[in-house]
Design a protein around this motif. Structure first.
Motif, short mmCIF file in Angstrom:
data_model
loop_
_atom_site.label_atom_id
_atom_site.label_comp_id
_atom_site.label_asym_id
_atom_site.label_seq_id
_atom_site.Cartn_x
_atom_site.Cartn_y
_atom_site.Cartn_z
N GLU A 127 0.82 -1.21 0.00
CA GLU A 127 0.00 0.00 0.00
C GLU A 127 0.86 1.26 0.00
OE1 GLU A 127 0.91 -0.80 4.30
OE2 GLU A 127 0.44 -1.98 2.50
N GLY A 163 -7.00 -4.47 -4.35
CA GLY A 163 -7.00 -5.93 -4.44
C GLY A 163 -5.99 -6.41 -5.47
N TYR A 175 -9.64 -6.70 -1.45
CA TYR A 175 -9.32 -6.98 -0.05
C TYR A 175 -10.42 -6.46 0.86
CZ TYR A 175 -4.49 -7.65 -1.70
OH TYR A 175 -3.37 -8.06 -2.35
N HIS A 176 -10.55 -7.13 2.04
CA HIS A 176 -11.46 -6.65 3.08
C HIS A 176 -10.81 -6.89 4.44
CE1 HIS A 176 -14.93 -5.68 0.61
NE2 HIS A 176 -14.67 -6.78 -0.09
N ALA A 181 -10.52 -11.97 0.73
CA ALA A 181 -10.83 -11.08 -0.38
C ALA A 181 -12.05 -11.58 -1.14
CB ALA A 181 -9.63 -10.98 -1.32
N GLY A 246 1.24 -7.83 -0.89
CA GLY A 246 0.16 -7.59 0.06
C GLY A 246 0.63 -6.68 1.17
N THR A 250 -2.20 -5.82 7.74
CA THR A 250 -3.66 -5.91 7.64
C THR A 250 -4.13 -7.27 7.13
OG1 THR A 250 -3.57 -4.95 5.42
CG2 THR A 250 -3.89 -3.43 7.27
N TYR A 252 -3.70 -8.38 4.27
CA TYR A 252 -3.98 -8.34 2.84
C TYR A 252 -2.92 -9.16 2.08
CZ TYR A 252 -7.23 -4.42 3.59
OH TYR A 252 -8.28 -3.63 4.01
#
Length: 664
Positions: A127, A163, A175-176, A181, A246, A250, A252
């Motif tokens: 990210e 995502g 992603y959540h 995901a 990822g 988190t 992810y």
């Protein structure tokens, strides 16, 4: 039956290896709630907010029985990582998506490929990426001799990572937080870049699969099962490096990573077969040694390569005092350990890290990780004089836990010198001495073993020793010629006595007296490269003795050496320094700034894009050279050094050194 796989998490400092391990433990329900605090729990790790030694945890995912070896990321703790890697089935190289730092992984990639250890790349903290995904991949490809193969493609919305697209199934996911995901419609705007990335994947796989190559040439879409089979086989053979991404913080991207491991990771049986380990006799190798404070004793972390280990059995003639599975600092007692497991064995006294263990103790040793040369030193003394007697035993245990350390009692300076890979490395060791063994230390820079020599000759330096007591007296009388020798010649003694003016039985005493004086010259250091000839003298039939002639020789040297123009010498080391060629000019400048003499440079064999400098460097300038070198090369530079010769110290500097030595 579950497949067993031991995976090392490796990468640079602060890349998020421990965070990834904690995420895997959470998602596989190996711990209740958050797994934070299970790893890096030692006081040394907490004080520095970084991993300082190997951590081991165990979990299961699907059909995969998984042991994770979380390795420290600091370059000063690399030995710990290398020792662990020789016993794993694969590695996950965790890194940040920083194009300008990709080259720093070159040494790690090279070790993995030299040992043919399967590995994947996990781009963590995705990210935060500032560069396009393809540029990040291109940068890391320059650091790896194996092709990096994208397994996924990112989906962005502005600066937000939404995502990924799975390049095998060509399905898109968002992603959540706190959940898996979600499958979402394929974003049409990414069709072209996804197709290009997928083509890279398939073309890389086709380099090792003729059938897939034919399908691509004939424009036939290969089935998913074929792609998956190729990924698993080529990863296991260390032919490719699949790339995932990822954010472990988190979770992810961690679930798809686990799913890929379940499908594609090589298992312990395949690794043993690849290493041609296929017998039945119990066989294991020590990856790490621990000493547990407060009476916990010695624990040896071992990889079981074949057969079954049982509690109480004898390995290399030493009885196993317990078998445990590690979950961070928590231990689970086991009755036995079978092939493929990584477990702790208790009380293997005399067994060291790297050793091969067997029931007979007669099997050929398995290959060990290379031993890193020490590059940084501190002289240590116990804060309490009464602790000197127990220091040697504590240092021995410390070196068993950390084979990258060395210690010596220097023969010239009589200092106890602790050697390691850098200041952080030694400070961790000193903290352990204090906490584990109640041995606080005082430290200072090691003394440089300077020497003296002379520049001119003198003849007939006279020394007479006459001492009268109530009984027999002491009498010795000598004349010595003193001359300089070529550098490196050492010391030569001879005699040209005629007529027995110095009886033969006293001549050894003369030589002994000369040698004793040479231990400390007028500048305060041992004298070298000197020839001394006994030419004349006299004796007393009653009062003369070997002891008297020894004292007379010392007096003659004391009178003569100051007239020979004493000169200070310093040890010069031959160094080989290597670094990415981008930094060659800066490193050369650093060497010359330390009074070094650059002899030349060349390409480093087997390291594309790296160069090696040959130089002479005074030992006095080497203490913190590794600190500057790593600063200049972003932690990638290294060097080898050895004593080469003694050389005259410039006069102004010599005066400072002599004054400092006389008035410390």
């Amino acid at each position: 039956m579950a497949r067993r796989c031991n995976i090392a998490l490796v990468g640079n400092y602060n890349s998020g290896k421990t965070t990834l391990a904690e995420s895997i433990l959470r998602l596989t329900h190996a711990t209740k709630g958050k797994a934070i605090g299970l790893l890096d729990t030692s006081p040394e790790a907490r004080d520095r907010q970084m991993g300082v030694e190997l951590n081991v945890v165990h979990t299961q995912y699907g059909e995969l029985d998984l042991t994770l070896l979380d390795c420290p990321g600091s370059v000063e703790l690399l030995q710990e990582t290398l020792n662990a890697l020789v016993g794993v089935d694969m590695a996950i190289v965790v890194c940040e998506p920083l194009s300008d730092r990709a080259f720093t992984l070159t040494p790690l990639f090279k070790f993995l490929d030299d040992w043919q250890i399967p590995h994947i790349l996990f781009l963590n903290k995705m990210e935060r990426a500032h560069d396009p995904y393809r540029e990040i991949l291109a940068a890391y490809r320059q650091a790896s001799s194996r092709p990096l193969v994208p397994h996924q493609y990112p989906i962005w919305q502005g600066d937000d990572l939404l995502g990924y697209i799975d390049l095998v199934t060509e399905q898109a996911y968002h992603y959540h937080a706190g959940a898996a995901a979600d499958l979402v419609p394929f974003p049409s705007e990414l069709q072209a870049v996804e197709q290009a990335a997928r083509a890279e994947l398939l073309e890389a796989l086709a380099n090792y699969d003729d059938h897939l190559l034919e399908e691509l040439l004939e424009d036939i879409a290969p089935p998913e099962s074929e792609i998956m089979a190729d990924l698993r086989w080529e990863l296991g053979a260390d032919l490719i490096v699949p790339v995932f991404f990822g954010s472990a913080q988190t979770d992810y991207g961690v679930r798809p990573l686990l799913a890929a491991l379940d499908r594609e990771a090589p298992d312990a049986t395949a690794t043993a077969a690849h290493r041609q380990i296929n017998g039945e006799e119990p066989l294991a190798q020590v990856l790490k040694t621990f000493y547990i404070p407060q009476g916990g004793g010695k624990l040896s972390l071992v990889r079981v390569w074949q057969g079954t280990l049982t509690d109480g059995m004898s390995l290399n003639g030493v009885r196993v005092g317990g078998i445990y599975r590690a979950q961070g600092t928590q231990l689970e007692s086991l009755g036995q350990a079978t092939a493929g497991e990584v477990v702790l064995l208790a009380r293997l006294e005399g067994i060291r890290t790297g050793e091969t263990l067997s029931g007979s103790g007669q099997v050929p040793p398995l290959p060990c990780a290379p031993q890193l040369e020490p590059v940084y030193a501190l002289a240590i003394t116990p804060s309490k004089r009464s602790d000197e007697v127990k220091l040697t035993g504590a240092l021995q245990k410390l070196l068993e836990e950390d084979p990258a350390l060395r210690w010596e009692q220097h023969g010239d300076t009589h200092e106890i010198i602790l050697w390691g890979q850098g200041d952080i490395h030694l400070q961790i060791a000193l903290d352990r001495l204090r906490r584990k063994y109640n041995l606080p230390m005082q430290t200072h820079l090691p003394q440089v073993p300077y020497r003296e020599t002379i520049r001119r000759s003198i003849k007939n330096s006279h020394g007479r020793y006459k001492h009268q007591t109530g009984g027999h007296g002491q009498f010795g009388d000598v004349y010595l010629d003193i001359a300089p020798l070529e550098r490196g010649s050492g010391f030569q003694f001879s005699e040209t006595i005629v007529g027995g003016v110095v009886p033969k039985q006293y001549i050894p005493g003369v030589e002994q007296g000369v040698r004793e004086f040479l231990n400390q010259g007028p500048l305060g250091f041992p004298i070298v490269d000197v020839a001394v000839t006994l030419t004349n003298g006299s004796y007393h039939s009653v009062d003369s003795s070997e002891q008297a002639f020894r004292q007379a020789a010392r007096l003659a040297m004391q009178a003569g050496i100051p007239q020979c123009e004493p000169q200070l010498l310093e040890p010069i080391m031959a160094v080989q320094v290597w670094m990415p060629q981008t930094f060659t000019a800066k490193v050369m400048q650093a060497l010359t700034g330390r009074r070094g003499q650059v002899l030349g440079y060349s390409c480093k064999e087997g390291w594309p894009g790296w160069e090696q400098i040959e130089a002479y460097l005074p030992q006095a300038e080497m203490h913190d050279f590794v600190v500057e070198l790593r600063s200049l090369t972003m932690g990638t530079g290294g060097f080898h050094w050895q004593f080469d010769h003694l050389q005259e110290v410039p006069e102004k500097l010599a005066a400072v050194i002599v004054q400092r030595h006389k008035n410390p």
